[in-house]
Motif scaffolding. Structure first.
Motif, PDB file in Angstrom:
ATOM      1  N   GLU A   6      -0.707  -7.874  -1.349  1.00  0.00           N
ATOM      2  CA  GLU A   6       0.139  -6.705  -1.582  1.00  0.00           C
ATOM      3  C   GLU A   6      -0.190  -5.539  -0.644  1.00  0.00           C
ATOM      4  O   GLU A   6       0.363  -4.466  -0.776  1.00  0.00           O
ATOM      5  N   ASP A   7      -1.110  -5.737   0.312  1.00  0.00           N
ATOM      6  CA  ASP A   7      -1.446  -4.702   1.280  1.00  0.00           C
ATOM      7  C   ASP A   7      -0.548  -4.791   2.509  1.00  0.00           C
ATOM      8  O   ASP A   7      -0.177  -5.880   2.934  1.00  0.00           O
ATOM      9  N   LEU A   8      -0.237  -3.648   3.075  1.00  0.00           N
ATOM     10  CA  LEU A   8       0.495  -3.624   4.339  1.00  0.00           C
ATOM     11  C   LEU A   8      -0.478  -3.912   5.473  1.00  0.00           C
ATOM     12  O   LEU A   8      -1.566  -3.343   5.517  1.00  0.00           O
ATOM     13  N   ALA A  32       3.561   7.946   0.156  1.00  0.00           N
ATOM     14  CA  ALA A  32       4.929   7.929  -0.382  1.00  0.00           C
ATOM     15  C   ALA A  32       5.010   7.091  -1.651  1.00  0.00           C
ATOM     16  O   ALA A  32       5.776   7.415  -2.570  1.00  0.00           O
ATOM     17  N   LEU A  33       4.225   6.023  -1.714  1.00  0.00           N
ATOM     18  CA  LEU A  33       4.248   5.121  -2.867  1.00  0.00           C
ATOM     19  C   LEU A  33       3.777   5.807  -4.147  1.00  0.00           C
ATOM     20  O   LEU A  33       4.112   5.369  -5.247  1.00  0.00           O
ATOM     21  N   LYS A  40       5.164  -0.516 -11.009  1.00  0.00           N
ATOM     22  CA  LYS A  40       6.020  -1.248 -10.079  1.00  0.00           C
ATOM     23  C   LYS A  40       5.478  -1.255  -8.649  1.00  0.00           C
ATOM     24  O   LYS A  40       6.079  -1.860  -7.763  1.00  0.00           O
ATOM     25  N   ALA A  41       4.364  -0.597  -8.418  1.00  0.00           N
ATOM     26  CA  ALA A  41       3.864  -0.404  -7.056  1.00  0.00           C
ATOM     27  C   ALA A  41       3.561  -1.721  -6.337  1.00  0.00           C
ATOM     28  O   ALA A  41       3.917  -1.881  -5.163  1.00  0.00           O
ATOM     29  N   ASN A  47       7.835  -6.453  -1.900  1.00  0.00           N
ATOM     30  CA  ASN A  47       9.218  -6.480  -1.423  1.00  0.00           C
ATOM     31  C   ASN A  47       9.371  -5.773  -0.080  1.00  0.00           C
ATOM     32  O   ASN A  47      10.153  -6.213   0.772  1.00  0.00           O
ATOM     33  N   MET A  48       8.629  -4.686   0.136  1.00  0.00           N
ATOM     34  CA  MET A  48       8.677  -4.003   1.433  1.00  0.00           C
ATOM     35  C   MET A  48       8.106  -4.915   2.519  1.00  0.00           C
ATOM     36  O   MET A  48       8.659  -5.024   3.611  1.00  0.00           O
TER      37      MET A  48
END
Length: 141
Positions: A6-8, A32-33, A40-41, A47-48
């Protein structure tokens, strides 16, 4: 520290493009998150990431999830205006452009929380500054 799913990541290599976060872009995402419901984070981030991977793979992107946002600065002698786009996942946007200096590469300038329609001057300026740093000055670090 191992990267969690789940990390960018700083960059993504896909079947067609490389997608690179500019300096500070990943941090701007986490900032921003904070405006998204904490429950939902993780799914929001997954999804991003999926959207970024679709872009990297060259898959079609809808105008709703990848709208044209604003004008990029012009290079000397350039006639046609180029635009940057937004990776749009309401209420967040990640502003990006397809590089001319780095073939097959999209750069994500930064992310914002956006609960309004108009493009803010500060976002145009921030994208423009990152664009100049990379496209004109060759500094993509």
């Amino acid at each position: 520290m191992a990267e969690r799913p789940e990390d960018l990541a700083r960059e993504y290599e896909g079947g067609r493009f490389r997608v690179v976060h500019c300096d500070g872009a990943v941090e701007s995402y986490w900032e921003a998150l904070k405006h998204v419901d904490a429950r939902k984070a993780k799914s929001f981030t997954r999804n991003m990431i999926a959207q970024i991977k679709r872009l990297a793979d060259g898959q079609p992107m809808s105008k709703g999830s990848f709208p044209k946002e604003g004008e990029l600065p012009k290079l000397p002698g350039q006639q046609k205006t180029k635009h940057f786009h937004a990776l749009k996942r309401i209420p967040l946007r990640g502003y990006c452009w397809l590089s001319k200096a780095r073939p097959r590469t999209y750069f994500i300038s930064h992310y914002i929380y956006k609960d309004y329609d108009n493009l803010a001057d500060r976002d145009i300026e921030k994208v423009g500054n990152n664009w100049r740093r990379i496209e004109e000055n060759g500094d993509d670090h």
